[in-house]
Enzyme design. Structure first.
Site, PDB file in Angstrom:
ATOM      1  NE  ARG A 107      37.905  32.510  32.586  1.00 49.05           N
ATOM      2  CZ  ARG A 107      38.564  33.341  33.270  1.00 49.05           C
ATOM      3  NH1 ARG A 107      39.664  32.827  33.969  1.00 49.05           N
ATOM      4  NH2 ARG A 107      38.778  34.692  33.103  1.00 49.05           N
ATOM      5  CB  CYS A 109      33.774  34.439  34.591  1.00 52.05           C
ATOM      6  SG  CYS A 109      34.040  34.872  36.284  1.00 52.05           S
TER       7      CYS A 109
END
Length: 129
Positions: A107, A109
């Protein structure tokens, strides 16, 4: 390479020249960034409320994944775009309900200066089936 457009009425229609998702060779699913649009009304939900918006984003992502015959456990990469990094803990808490830590996908962000329709969060993902 076989390329198939994925489209469902259970997620918002694209607001530009893109598709909800593309399946590549029937194995990789590239899901476009989803925002807090209600697929039935095409209106933003939860204006100013990152919790409501994140829940709607996850609902929209799930609908597109299902249309591609994929599930959350098929997701291998997620990108989260936040209007305000101070919302990270809230978004992360909701996100964790979909991805257990021991099997969570890779991930990224990032905080951005602006998102489509001035939403607070946008999330895209890649799945492998």
């Amino acid at each position: 390479m076989n390329r198939q457009v994925i489209c469902t009425n259970h997620a918002p229609a694209p607001v530009g020249p893109y598709n909800q998702a593309i399946s590549a060779s029937g194995q990789m699913i590239f899901v476009s960034g989803q925002i807090a649009l209600d697929p039935n009304t095409s209106e933003i939900v939860g204006t100013g409320d990152v919790t409501i918006q994140t829940k709607q984003v996850m609902t929209n992502l799930e609908a597109v994944l299902e249309a591609a015959n994929a599930k959350w456990e098929n997701v291998v990469k997620v990108s989260i775009f936040l209007k305000d990094m101070n919302d990270f803990a809230t978004v992360n808490g909701i996100y964790a309900q979909y991805f257990p830590a021991d099997t969570a996908p890779a991930r990224a962000c990032v905080e951005v200066s602006r998102l489509p329709k001035d939403v607070l969060v946008e999330i895209e993902c890649i799945a492998v089936i």
